[in-house]
Enzyme design. Structure first.
Site, PDB file in Angstrom:
ATOM      1  N   GLU A  20     -63.635 -70.825  13.999  1.00 26.65           N
ATOM      2  CA  GLU A  20     -64.019 -70.243  12.201  1.00 26.65           C
ATOM      3  C   GLU A  20     -64.523 -71.592  11.345  1.00 26.65           C
ATOM      4  OE1 GLU A  20     -64.181 -67.785  11.010  1.00 26.65           O
ATOM      5  OE2 GLU A  20     -63.224 -66.104  12.928  1.00 26.65           O
ATOM      6  N   TYR A  36     -62.683 -66.545   2.252  1.00 27.38           N
ATOM      7  CA  TYR A  36     -62.984 -66.228   3.976  1.00 27.38           C
ATOM      8  C   TYR A  36     -62.350 -67.067   4.932  1.00 27.38           C
ATOM      9  CZ  TYR A  36     -64.848 -65.702   8.847  1.00 27.38           C
ATOM     10  OH  TYR A  36     -65.262 -65.651   9.895  1.00 27.38           O
ATOM     11  N   ASP A  95     -67.074 -61.795   4.886  1.00 23.05           N
ATOM     12  CA  ASP A  95     -68.007 -62.873   5.542  1.00 23.05           C
ATOM     13  C   ASP A  95     -69.660 -62.259   5.085  1.00 23.05           C
ATOM     14  OD1 ASP A  95     -68.924 -61.519   7.332  1.00 23.05           O
ATOM     15  OD2 ASP A  95     -69.407 -62.509   9.369  1.00 23.05           O
ATOM     16  N   CYS A  99     -76.001 -54.007  12.982  1.00 22.66           N
ATOM     17  CA  CYS A  99     -76.160 -53.412  11.048  1.00 22.66           C
ATOM     18  C   CYS A  99     -77.388 -55.526  10.968  1.00 22.66           C
ATOM     19  CB  CYS A  99     -75.148 -53.398  10.362  1.00 22.66           C
ATOM     20  SG  CYS A  99     -75.790 -53.034   8.898  1.00 22.66           S
ATOM     21  N   CYS A 157     -75.625 -48.145  15.966  1.00 19.19           N
ATOM     22  CA  CYS A 157     -75.150 -47.608  15.587  1.00 19.19           C
ATOM     23  C   CYS A 157     -74.123 -46.532  15.242  1.00 19.19           C
ATOM     24  CB  CYS A 157     -75.507 -48.514  13.669  1.00 19.19           C
ATOM     25  SG  CYS A 157     -74.408 -48.356  13.069  1.00 19.19           S
ATOM     26  N   CYS A 207     -73.999 -43.678   7.512  1.00 22.68           N
ATOM     27  CA  CYS A 207     -74.223 -44.539   7.047  1.00 22.68           C
ATOM     28  C   CYS A 207     -74.458 -44.003   5.702  1.00 22.68           C
ATOM     29  CB  CYS A 207     -74.919 -45.131   7.868  1.00 22.68           C
ATOM     30  SG  CYS A 207     -76.242 -46.310   6.708  1.00 22.68           S
TER      31      CYS A 207
END
Length: 294
Positions: free
Chosen positions: A38, A121, A139, A194, A204, A210
């Site tokens: 991370e 985060y 994020d 995306c 998607c 959406c």
DNA sequence: CAGCCGTGGGC
DNA sequence: TGCCCAAGGCT
């Protein structure tokens, strides 16, 4: 509360099939391995992190292993991932974990937040991905996915940690383990479908739900985002200076550093800031070296 | 909180 | 090419 636009069943089913096989996602990866990934992934693409992470974990499999290393070796192993202060902070975090947490990466978000280099985060990413907790992990990918799918906007507006966390918290499935996986899935959706430029809407899983699609894919209308220059900035000069020292197995002379940038004023200022940051040290003879490698 | 902190790849 | 972007954090 469930989201109509990002239904967990749909998102999780998509993730089951399409999740990339990244080394830090191996079930056997330790919490330390997750934390290291991370930190490395902050503002840095997966493709560049992978080889460095593999080498890192083979060399320093526990926090105490890294803590026992010199800062200079850590900065050198960081290579060209960028933002090398992250390497120093990771070293400092490892030291705290080894000395104060019995060599175990904390699982509590607030305890994680107290460690250097770990912010809103990363703390939640570790809690969710290493310990399976139900906590919003937000994020840039998640912000974009939610902005589009839920709010019908082309992109997220300016970040606000408090608002962003609340925004995503209401989307999380109730079940702890599903929530953690859902967080990973939202990030993955933003990373490979995306995307910021030319999203692959045809691929998607939530296309029909959406809000951005429903609204006819309007252009971004929020405040202009600040553009980060690089060429000619101190950031570039610092990078050039550090690269010289990092690439040498012995302390280097001032002259070697003078070669990488013509503007002496800027060069001196950057060199000084590197020393202040602890990314470099000066030997008694006036040579420059990575910290702890005099 | 706006500005700063590396690096490289894609278009 | 120059610009945009990439799993942010710190001051």
């Amino acid at each position: 509360m469930r989201s109509r636009e990002l239904p967990p069943d749909t998102v999780l089913a998509w993730f089951d099939v399409h999740a990339r096989d990244l080394p830090w996602r191996d079930p056997d990866t330790s919490a330390w391995g997750v934390l290291v990934s991370e930190i490395m992934l902050q503002q840095t693409p997966v493709s560049r992190v992978e080889p460095v992470w593999l080498n890192w974990m083979a060399r320093w499999p526990r926090p105490s292993d890294l803590a026992a290393e010199t800062q200079g070796e850590v900065v050198r192993a960081w290579g060209k991932l960028g933002y090398p202060r992250r390497a120093l902070r990771l070293h400092a975090a490892a030291t705290e974990i080894a000395e104060r947490h019995d060599d175990v990466v904390p699982s509590d978000v607030d305890v994680l937040l107290a460690l250097p280099g770990i912010g809103a985060y990363t703390a939640r990413a570790v809690a969710a991905f290493a310990y399976g907790q139900r906590t919003p992990v937000v994020d840039t990918n998640v912000r974009r996915v939610v902005a589009r799918a839920v709010h019908g906007a082309a992109d997220a507006g300016p970040p606000s940690t408090t608002r962003d966390l609340a925004d995503v918290a209401v989307l999380l499935p109730t079940t702890e383990s599903r929530a953690a996986r859902y967080s990973a899935a939202l990030m993955e959706l933003g990373a490979i479908v995306c995307t910021a430029r030319s999203p692959r809407c045809a691929d998607c899983p939530v296309l029909s739900d959406c809000a951005w699609q429903r609204a006819g894919r309007p252009a971004y209308s929020g405040p202009a985002k600040p553009v980060q220059r690089f060429a000619g900035t101190d950031r570039q000069v610092r990078g050039l200076l550090l690269d010289v020292v990092r690439g040498s197995d012995r302390p280097v002379e001032r002259h070697r550093l003078d070669l990488v940038w013509a503007d002496a004023g800027q060069r001196d200022r950057c060199l000084d800031s590197l020393l202040v940051d602890g990314l470099m040290e000066q030997t008694d003879e006036g040579l420059f070296a990575l910290p702890g490698e005099r």
